[in-house]
Design a protein around this motif. Structure first.
Motif, PDB file in Angstrom:
ATOM      1  N   TYR A 117       0.755  -1.178   0.055  1.00 34.27           N
ATOM      2  CA  TYR A 117      -0.088  -0.102   0.016  1.00 34.27           C
ATOM      3  C   TYR A 117       0.855   1.149  -0.085  1.00 34.27           C
ATOM      4  N   ASN A 118       2.048   1.273   0.572  1.00 37.71           N
ATOM      5  CA  ASN A 118       3.003   2.294   0.644  1.00 37.71           C
ATOM      6  C   ASN A 118       3.489   2.747  -0.873  1.00 37.71           C
TER       7      ASN A 118
ATOM      8  N   PHE B   2       0.193   4.011  -2.616  1.00 33.94           N
ATOM      9  CA  PHE B   2      -0.369   5.400  -2.645  1.00 33.94           C
ATOM     10  C   PHE B   2       0.882   6.374  -3.115  1.00 33.94           C
ATOM     11  N   LYS B   3       2.089   6.011  -3.222  1.00 40.07           N
ATOM     12  CA  LYS B   3       2.857   6.818  -3.461  1.00 40.07           C
ATOM     13  C   LYS B   3       3.038   6.988  -5.083  1.00 40.07           C
TER      14      LYS B   3
ATOM     15  N   TYR C 227      -0.947   7.892   2.991  1.00 33.95           N
ATOM     16  CA  TYR C 227      -0.648   6.325   3.429  1.00 33.95           C
ATOM     17  C   TYR C 227      -0.788   6.319   4.941  1.00 33.95           C
TER      18      TYR C 227
ATOM     19  N   VAL D  55      -3.886   4.735   6.176  1.00 30.61           N
ATOM     20  CA  VAL D  55      -4.163   3.189   6.020  1.00 30.61           C
ATOM     21  C   VAL D  55      -4.223   2.465   7.455  1.00 30.61           C
TER      22      VAL D  55
END
Length: 221
Positions: free
Chosen positions: A21-22, A25-26, A35, A38
């Motif tokens: 997920y990091n 979102f980046k 992030y 989350v």
């Protein structure tokens, strides 16, 4: 063994999604600042459900409520996969809402997993006549470590397979598409497997646990 597998997949799921997920979102959403939400969306449901957890467990049972939660989380993650083909796929706030509901489904297992270990330890004592908490917790903790290791190396391997290059400020559309799939399809599969294991392979239902405790502690009394 079944509970160890479920817990290994749970810790693997948590660490894998935190990592992937990091990157999502980046680079995919281009909103790295979001992030941090989350974690809030994942664990806020725990705080909301905590006051009602004991009542829910007494009414439905640990296995039953954990299985239902995993099914709900799996459905939510499948929705994450499906919105890939809609305009909502580019909306990070929609994704965060789905993360919240996914976290809500996982909440029951996360909060009750150590209570399940106690039930399994009781079951082992009934079968063998020996209380082997040390062995049970050691095996359980070791398997969880395997899940952590697999998630850490697996996330890096997946990023390599899809062609993600961390040195680049921008990724091409094909890589971004694969990144979204990696962030949704794999977690959905893991949750489906966890649900199957909990619902159909883990045998300690509410009635079984009640009978187990009656036989175990009744005999001691």
């Amino acid at each position: 063994i079944v509970l160890c597998l479920i817990s290994m997949l749970l810790i693997g799921f948590q660490m894998y999604t935190q990592t992937i997920y990091n990157y999502l979102f980046k680079t995919y959403f281009d909103k790295p600042g979001l992030y941090s939400l989350v974690t809030v969306c994942t664990y806020l449901p725990m705080a909301l459900f905590l006051p009602f957890m004991n009542k829910l467990i007494r009414k439905f049972g640990k296995k039953e409520i954990c299985a239902a939660g995993l099914l709900f989380a799996a459905v939510v993650n499948i929705i994450m996969v499906l919105i890939r083909f809609t305009p909502l796929a580019s909306n990070p706030y929609v994704f965060l809402v789905l993360v919240f509901f996914s976290g809500a489904g996982q909440t029951f297992l996360v909060l009750e997993v150590w209570a399940l270990v106690m039930d399994v330890t009781d079951y082992q004592e009934l079968l063998s006549g020996r209380r082997e908490e040390g062995t049970a917790y050691s095996v359980y903790s070791f398997v969880r470590k395997l899940g952590q290791t697999a998630a850490g190396s697996g996330a890096s391997a997946i990023l390599g397979v899809i062609g993600y290059e961390g040195t680049k400020a921008f990724q091409n559309e094909a890589v971004l598409s694969k990144l979204y799939d990696a962030a949704t399809v794999i977690p959905a599969i893991i949750l489906v497997i966890m649900f199957i294991l909990m619902a159909f392979c883990y045998k300690l239902t509410k009635s079984e646990v009640e009978k187990l405790h009656e036989e175990l502690y009744g005999n001691k009394n």
